[in-house]
Design an enzyme around this catalytic site. Structure first.
Site, mmCIF file in Angstrom:
data_model
loop_
_atom_site.group_PDB
_atom_site.id
_atom_site.type_symbol
_atom_site.label_atom_id
_atom_site.label_comp_id
_atom_site.label_asym_id
_atom_site.label_seq_id
_atom_site.Cartn_x
_atom_site.Cartn_y
_atom_site.Cartn_z
ATOM 1 N N GLY A 184 -97.167 -84.015 5.772
ATOM 2 C CA GLY A 184 -97.200 -85.441 6.077
ATOM 3 C C GLY A 184 -96.627 -86.344 5.003
ATOM 4 N N LYS A 185 -95.977 -85.789 4.006
ATOM 5 C CA LYS A 185 -95.444 -86.583 2.896
ATOM 6 C C LYS A 185 -94.430 -87.631 3.351
ATOM 7 C CE LYS A 185 -93.806 -83.078 0.747
ATOM 8 N NZ LYS A 185 -94.064 -82.101 1.820
ATOM 9 N N SER A 186 -93.492 -87.222 4.188
ATOM 10 C CA SER A 186 -92.427 -88.149 4.604
ATOM 11 C C SER A 186 -92.988 -89.343 5.362
ATOM 12 C CB SER A 186 -91.388 -87.417 5.463
ATOM 13 O OG SER A 186 -90.775 -86.400 4.709
ATOM 14 N N GLY B 242 -96.789 -81.846 -1.779
ATOM 15 C CA GLY B 242 -97.539 -81.170 -0.734
ATOM 16 C C GLY B 242 -96.645 -80.161 -0.053
ATOM 17 N N GLY B 243 -97.244 -79.276 0.695
ATOM 18 C CA GLY B 243 -96.490 -78.258 1.402
ATOM 19 C C GLY B 243 -95.686 -78.839 2.546
ATOM 20 N N SER B 244 -94.834 -78.010 3.085
ATOM 21 C CA SER B 244 -94.024 -78.384 4.237
ATOM 22 C C SER B 244 -94.927 -78.835 5.381
ATOM 23 C CB SER B 244 -93.199 -77.166 4.668
ATOM 24 O OG SER B 244 -92.407 -77.467 5.787
ATOM 25 N N ASP C 135 -86.054 -82.594 0.498
ATOM 26 C CA ASP C 135 -85.248 -82.225 1.667
ATOM 27 C C ASP C 135 -83.847 -82.828 1.556
ATOM 28 O OD1 ASP C 135 -87.344 -80.785 2.751
ATOM 29 O OD2 ASP C 135 -87.858 -82.297 4.246
#
Length: 177
Positions: free
Chosen positions: A15-17, A10-12, A37
């Site tokens: 909410g992935k982290s 997903g983009g920056s 990251d």
């Protein structure tokens, strides 16, 4: 064969982290988490603003060079080797090249079982998160929101625009069952 890897794209600021942290909490087996990251942070400082490394433009656009790609391939191969050695691995990535990025992962993975997860978020919401975080170049979230998904095939997609990380993680965990 049991899924050994979960790859979230997903983009920056999508909410992935947060989803990864929730996944580690809700999955019964231990899963290691690695993200792009962390990979970028591991690069020598001289590569973090150089054409051969990674450059983030003032408008949030990101470009990467040959040395970056070489080290990224080694990082990816190492994570796949970790999974092949028996660890379960969750990856938090940003497919700047869309389908080409997924293809690089697929080549490294071979026949290793993986769950592909697309993490979407409305550009305006991701941009608001980007501003609140304060550690991203403004414009990055908007420039990546759609391009990272172009041509990418997923087993499951979640949308964090109105859904909390925990609910997304539970949906992903349910898909593993």
């Amino acid at each position: 064969m049991t899924t050994q890897m979960i790859i979230l794209n997903g983009g920056s600021s999508s909410g992935k982290s947060g989803i990864v942290r929730c996944l580690q909490a809700v999955l019964s087996d231990p899963w290691l988490a690695f993200g792009c990251d962390g990979f970028v942070d591991a690069l020598p400082a001289r590569m973090q603003a150089a054409d051969e490394g990674i450059v983030v433009a003032a408008d949030g656009g990101v470009s990467v060079g040959a040395d970056f790609r070489t080290l990224e391939a080694a990082w990816r191969d190492g994570l796949v080797a970790t999974a092949r050695a028996g660890a379960r691995v969750i990856i938090d990535d940003v497919f700047l090249g869309g389908a080409a990025s997924q293809q690089r992962w697929q080549k490294a993975l071979g026949d290793l079982p993986v769950l592909w997860v697309g993490v979407r978020c409305a550009s305006a919401v991701a941009t608001g998160r980007e501003v609140a975080r304060g550690d991203r170049t403004q414009g990055m979230a908007a420039s990546q929101a759609e391009v990272v998904h172009q041509g990418v095939r997923y087993d499951l997609e979640v949308d964090t625009t109105h859904t909390e990380s925990l609910a997304c993680a539970r949906a992903i965990a349910a898909r593993l069952s």
